[in-house]
Scaffold this motif. Structure first.
Motif, PDB file in Angstrom:
ATOM      1  N   UNK A   1      30.706  47.279  41.329  1.00 32.47           N
ATOM      2  CA  UNK A   1      32.145  47.050  41.224  1.00 32.47           C
ATOM      3  C   UNK A   1      32.721  48.004  40.182  1.00 32.47           C
ATOM      4  N   UNK A   2      34.052  48.220  40.309  1.00 34.59           N
ATOM      5  CA  UNK A   2      34.697  49.199  39.439  1.00 34.59           C
ATOM      6  C   UNK A   2      35.709  48.574  38.492  1.00 34.59           C
ATOM      7  N   UNK A   3      35.983  47.269  38.687  1.00 39.23           N
ATOM      8  CA  UNK A   3      37.088  46.720  37.899  1.00 39.23           C
ATOM      9  C   UNK A   3      36.877  45.307  37.393  1.00 39.23           C
ATOM     10  N   UNK A   4      36.522  44.365  38.287  1.00 39.75           N
ATOM     11  CA  UNK A   4      36.377  42.997  37.812  1.00 39.75           C
ATOM     12  C   UNK A   4      35.534  42.169  38.768  1.00 39.75           C
ATOM     13  N   UNK A   5      34.590  41.426  38.207  1.00 40.32           N
ATOM     14  CA  UNK A   5      33.785  40.503  39.001  1.00 40.32           C
ATOM     15  C   UNK A   5      34.689  39.383  39.518  1.00 40.32           C
ATOM     16  N   UNK A   6      34.475  39.024  40.764  1.00 40.12           N
ATOM     17  CA  UNK A   6      35.317  37.998  41.367  1.00 40.12           C
ATOM     18  C   UNK A   6      36.418  38.571  42.225  1.00 40.12           C
ATOM     19  N   UNK A   7      36.672  39.868  42.103  1.00 38.77           N
ATOM     20  CA  UNK A   7      37.633  40.537  42.964  1.00 38.77           C
ATOM     21  C   UNK A   7      39.071  40.122  42.749  1.00 38.77           C
ATOM     22  N   UNK A   8      39.924  40.498  43.702  1.00 43.26           N
ATOM     23  CA  UNK A   8      41.349  40.200  43.622  1.00 43.26           C
ATOM     24  C   UNK A   8      41.597  38.706  43.633  1.00 43.26           C
ATOM     25  N   UNK A   9      40.902  37.985  44.495  1.00 43.96           N
ATOM     26  CA  UNK A   9      41.140  36.542  44.631  1.00 43.96           C
ATOM     27  C   UNK A   9      41.057  35.830  43.296  1.00 43.96           C
ATOM     28  N   UNK A  10      39.978  36.054  42.604  1.00 45.81           N
ATOM     29  CA  UNK A  10      39.755  35.336  41.350  1.00 45.81           C
ATOM     30  C   UNK A  10      40.624  35.880  40.220  1.00 45.81           C
ATOM     31  N   UNK A  11      40.851  37.182  40.205  1.00 42.87           N
ATOM     32  CA  UNK A  11      41.528  37.801  39.073  1.00 42.87           C
ATOM     33  C   UNK A  11      43.032  37.985  39.255  1.00 42.87           C
ATOM     34  N   UNK A  12      43.450  38.292  40.504  1.00 41.15           N
ATOM     35  CA  UNK A  12      44.863  38.612  40.726  1.00 41.15           C
ATOM     36  C   UNK A  12      45.421  37.978  42.000  1.00 41.15           C
ATOM     37  N   UNK A  13      44.757  36.965  42.507  1.00 39.09           N
ATOM     38  CA  UNK A  13      45.212  36.382  43.764  1.00 39.09           C
ATOM     39  C   UNK A  13      45.144  34.872  43.769  1.00 39.09           C
ATOM     40  N   UNK A  14      44.233  34.351  44.581  1.00 39.53           N
ATOM     41  CA  UNK A  14      44.164  32.911  44.856  1.00 39.53           C
ATOM     42  C   UNK A  14      44.195  32.047  43.599  1.00 39.53           C
ATOM     43  N   UNK A  15      43.320  32.330  42.649  1.00 39.70           N
ATOM     44  CA  UNK A  15      43.141  31.427  41.512  1.00 39.70           C
ATOM     45  C   UNK A  15      44.304  31.492  40.514  1.00 39.70           C
ATOM     46  N   UNK A  16      44.659  32.662  39.998  1.00 42.88           N
ATOM     47  CA  UNK A  16      45.746  32.675  39.006  1.00 42.88           C
ATOM     48  C   UNK A  16      47.092  32.239  39.572  1.00 42.88           C
ATOM     49  N   UNK A  17      47.338  32.489  40.868  1.00 37.92           N
ATOM     50  CA  UNK A  17      48.602  32.007  41.428  1.00 37.92           C
ATOM     51  C   UNK A  17      48.629  30.490  41.474  1.00 37.92           C
ATOM     52  N   UNK A  18      47.489  29.869  41.717  1.00 36.67           N
ATOM     53  CA  UNK A  18      47.453  28.397  41.737  1.00 36.67           C
ATOM     54  C   UNK A  18      47.707  27.836  40.342  1.00 36.67           C
ATOM     55  N   UNK A  19      47.265  28.563  39.329  1.00 40.18           N
ATOM     56  CA  UNK A  19      47.545  28.140  37.955  1.00 40.18           C
ATOM     57  C   UNK A  19      49.047  28.218  37.675  1.00 40.18           C
ATOM     58  N   UNK A  20      49.690  29.303  38.138  1.00 40.69           N
ATOM     59  CA  UNK A  20      51.145  29.426  37.975  1.00 40.69           C
ATOM     60  C   UNK A  20      51.867  28.305  38.718  1.00 40.69           C
ATOM     61  N   UNK A  21      51.446  28.057  39.942  1.00 39.96           N
ATOM     62  CA  UNK A  21      52.101  27.030  40.759  1.00 39.96           C
ATOM     63  C   UNK A  21      51.892  25.632  40.180  1.00 39.96           C
ATOM     64  N   UNK A  22      50.769  25.421  39.524  1.00 36.70           N
ATOM     65  CA  UNK A  22      50.532  24.128  38.873  1.00 36.70           C
ATOM     66  C   UNK A  22      51.508  23.934  37.718  1.00 36.70           C
TER      67      UNK A  22
END
Length: 479
Positions: free
Chosen positions: A34-55
């Motif tokens: 990998x070149x940027x972050x383990x967990x990919x977009x979903x974990x770092x910039x997608x699915x997970x952090x957006x759910x935190x914002x929505x919560x």
């Protein structure tokens, strides 16, 4: 430097890291690049952090309406910096968790940008060159850039936001989900271009936090992949919340000035109007990350920017595989994870079969939530099915009323001839947690009789799932 692996995975997103872990469990010597972050977009910039914002938005909404529950809350407000900090903290925690899982399973992490120099031929392994990256510091224990070989190479490089020519994101006034996730200040007004899951989730978040929001959708229906009835009910709820929605509308030009953007919008009747807001979020889909990997030189078949596979991850080039977003829709983390497992188990020689994409659930975490699996009513009819359709409203469910969430609908679509559950569609509170019940039922080839004779606990929202089935066959009790 050279080292040889049984399986080398390029990309440590949900598909890539899950594939690597499963490979290690099956006894393969495994590495992931990998070149940027383990967990990919979903974990770092997608699915997970957006759910935190929505919560955070959900809690803020409840605080504003505390009196509805016999409570009082004074001077309700928010700190956008603290909201973003919490969201980023959630991602950081899970990012570290992925690293621990890879280490636990003895998967090597190689840090850098990968290019496939050669695919495996016969008994000769393929070769991957990894160059140093400046995108992010390497995690502790990661191997350095260099030359690596593997008998099997899996491409799991994910996707990035699609850019419309002339409306390219600039990180300042025209945002992608990256910038929308970390606002330095809450904009007072916002245009959202695209009404898929990403666009609607951000529209919901920013509207709840007080911004004036307008959604612009090219197609006649918002949430285009959803059942039309469910999308229509969701639209009414969004508009009741104050979100303005334009469908059958196209953004033809965006002009930027100090502190605002102005979009020229063309509607289906040929008329144009100009809409001005502080920011514009471009949420018009994603495109697979296939560039720079050496796929063209290797002769890998690509169609519309995605890698063509046989459903089990195998490309047309022996020894080379692709999974996740880069292998095409649905571009969902849970699809990528399962695809990764199937790919590795196929390499191992275990009995596998391609996923039935009609049985992959989709969820949108706006307010109200939307969840679905299988065929919409319209699609089922288009395919020639005679259908029986059941509906049950949230207003008829005791738990929904007790929660203060009486708005919503559960809809089921059955084959009238066989009783096969063809699709299920929901809008309302917590439906993203309910949908899996129907997913399991569809995978077990459950009929309407099985569902009718299943005892659902009371009082729960899940009872609506039962009632919707009963309604399809004229046996509904509470409606």
């Amino acid at each position: 430097m050279a080292d040889t692996y049984d399986i080398l995975v390029i990309g440590a997103g949900p598909g890539g890291y899950v594939a690597a872990i499963r490979a290690a469990q099956l006894g393969f010597k495994t590495a992931v690049v990998d070149r940027e972050h383990l967990g990919g977009i979903c974990l770092n910039w997608g699915c997970i952090p957006t759910k935190a914002l929505l919560r955070s938005a959900e809690i803020y909404h409840y605080m504003q309406h505390a009196s509805n529950y016999g409570l009082s809350a004074e001077k309700v407000g928010f700190d956008v910096g603290a909201i973003v900090k919490r969201s980023r903290g959630v991602s950081t925690r899970l990012n570290g968790g992925v690293g621990m899982l890879l280490k636990k399973n003895k998967v090597d992490v190689i840090w850098g940008e990968a290019t496939i120099e050669a695919a495996a031929k016969g008994n000769a392994p393929g070769r991957v060159t990894v160059k140093e990256t400046s995108r992010a510091p390497a995690p502790k224990g990661a191997l350095a850039a260099g030359s690596y070989s593997a008998k099997h190479i899996i491409v799991a490089t994910g996707a990035r936001p699609r850019a419309i020519p002339g409306i390219e994101p600039d990180k300042s006034q025209i945002w992608t989900y990256y910038e929308a996730m970390v606002p330095q200040a809450m904009p007072k007004s916002l245009l959202v271009m695209g009404s898929g899951a990403i666009g609607i989730e951000f529209a919901s978040f920013y509207r709840t936090m007080g911004a004036e929001v307008t959604v612009i959708e090219l197609l006649p229906q918002i949430l285009p992949v959803e059942d039309a009835e469910i999308a229509g009910l969701a639209r009414k709820r969004f508009e009741k919340q104050g979100i303005k929605i334009l469908t059958g509308a196209k953004v033809t030009k965006v002009e930027k000035s100090t502190g605002s953007v102005t979009a020229t919008v063309e509607t289906g009747d040929g008329k144009t109007q100009q809409l001005t807001a502080e920011k514009l979020i471009s949420a018009v889909g994603v495109v697979g990350n296939t560039e720079g990997l050496g796929l063209d030189a290797l002769g890998v078949t690509l169609e519309r920017g995605i890698v063509v596979t046989d459903g089990l991850g195998r490309t047309n080039v022996p020894g080379l595989y692709a999974i996740g977003d880069v292998a095409g829709p649905p571009m969902l983390a849970h699809k990528a994870e399962h695809e990764g497992v199937l790919c590795v188990e196929t390499i191992k020689g275990l009995p596998t079969h391609a996923m039935d994409k009609a049985k992959i659930p989709g969820c949108t975490y706006c307010q109200p939530q939307i969840a679905s699996v299988g065929l919409t009513e319209a699609k089922a009819k288009e395919l020639g099915f005679a259908v029986k359709v059941g509906r049950f409203p949230f207003a008829g469910n005791g738990k929904a009323i007790a929660l203060g969430e009486p708005d919503g609908l559960v809809k089921t679509v059955f084959d009238a001839k066989t009783g096969q559950l063809l699709g299920a569609h929901m809008v309302g509170a917590e439906v993203t947690e309910l949908i899996q019940g129907y997913v399991v039922a569809m995978n077990l080839e459950t009929t309407e009789q099985d569902l009718m004779h299943t005892v659902f606990p009371h009082p729960t929202l899940s009872e609506m799932m039962h009632e919707s089935v009963l309604d399809a066959y004229g046996k509904v009790i509470h409606s």
